[in-house]
Design an enzyme around this catalytic site. Sequence first.
Site, short mmCIF file in Angstrom:
data_model
loop_
_atom_site.label_atom_id
_atom_site.label_comp_id
_atom_site.label_asym_id
_atom_site.label_seq_id
_atom_site.Cartn_x
_atom_site.Cartn_y
_atom_site.Cartn_z
N LYS A 1 0.81 -1.22 0.00
CA LYS A 1 0.00 0.00 0.00
C LYS A 1 0.85 1.28 0.00
O LYS A 1 2.06 1.23 0.24
CB LYS A 1 -0.94 -0.02 1.21
CG LYS A 1 -1.97 -1.14 1.13
CD LYS A 1 -2.90 -1.10 2.33
CE LYS A 1 -3.97 -2.16 2.25
NZ LYS A 1 -4.90 -2.06 3.40
N PHE B 1 -16.14 3.65 6.32
CA PHE B 1 -14.73 3.96 6.05
C PHE B 1 -14.39 3.96 4.56
O PHE B 1 -13.24 4.22 4.20
CB PHE B 1 -13.81 2.98 6.78
CG PHE B 1 -13.99 1.53 6.37
CD1 PHE B 1 -13.40 1.03 5.22
CD2 PHE B 1 -14.76 0.68 7.16
CE1 PHE B 1 -13.56 -0.29 4.85
CE2 PHE B 1 -14.92 -0.66 6.79
CZ PHE B 1 -14.32 -1.14 5.63
N ARG C 1 2.89 -6.16 9.15
CA ARG C 1 2.15 -5.01 9.70
C ARG C 1 2.74 -4.54 11.03
O ARG C 1 2.79 -3.34 11.29
CB ARG C 1 0.67 -5.35 9.83
CG ARG C 1 -0.01 -5.41 8.46
CD ARG C 1 -1.47 -5.74 8.57
NE ARG C 1 -2.14 -5.61 7.29
CZ ARG C 1 -3.09 -6.44 6.89
NH1 ARG C 1 -3.49 -7.44 7.66
NH2 ARG C 1 -3.67 -6.26 5.72
N HIS D 1 -2.13 -5.53 1.67
CA HIS D 1 -3.41 -6.21 1.51
C HIS D 1 -3.10 -7.59 0.99
O HIS D 1 -2.19 -7.77 0.18
CB HIS D 1 -4.30 -5.47 0.50
CG HIS D 1 -5.44 -6.31 -0.01
ND1 HIS D 1 -6.65 -6.39 0.63
CD2 HIS D 1 -5.52 -7.16 -1.07
CE1 HIS D 1 -7.43 -7.24 -0.02
NE2 HIS D 1 -6.77 -7.71 -1.06
#
EC number: 2.7.4.6
Length: 141
Positions: free
Chosen positions: A11, A59, A104, A117
């Site tokens: 990302k 969101f 992460r 992702h």
Amino acid sequence: MAVQRTFSIIKPDAVAKNVIGKIVSRFEEAGLRVVASKMKQLSKAEAEGFYAEHSERGFFGELVAFMTSGPVVVQVLEGENAIVRNRELMGATNPKEAAAGTIRADFAESIDANAVHGSDSEAAAAREIAYFFAATEVTAR
């Protein structure tokens, strides 16, 4: 065990931090092979289409804005149980809950800017791969 393909996005937050190579190394060290990869700037329409399943959620607008805020790296990973393996490498969606040593935990900023992702099922992997790659762009290794 079955050889599978899964879809991955590095990302905008991780691309901006210049940790693409470190993330790809994690995949490769875990036995996953990159069989397709490209960097691209998502358009609003591409991001909305990719995340269409979330379009009614609160969101959604922020997600689309984040995913179009900078370039991403979309890739296809292949290997034994690739979907589960990739999800284990990524760690929990919220980096504060992600196990130490996961992508992460090491590279994400927040639940929104969470570095990567990965597909959550075979059906999702097939759909997500086809969204970004023609069959001729995915090369078995």
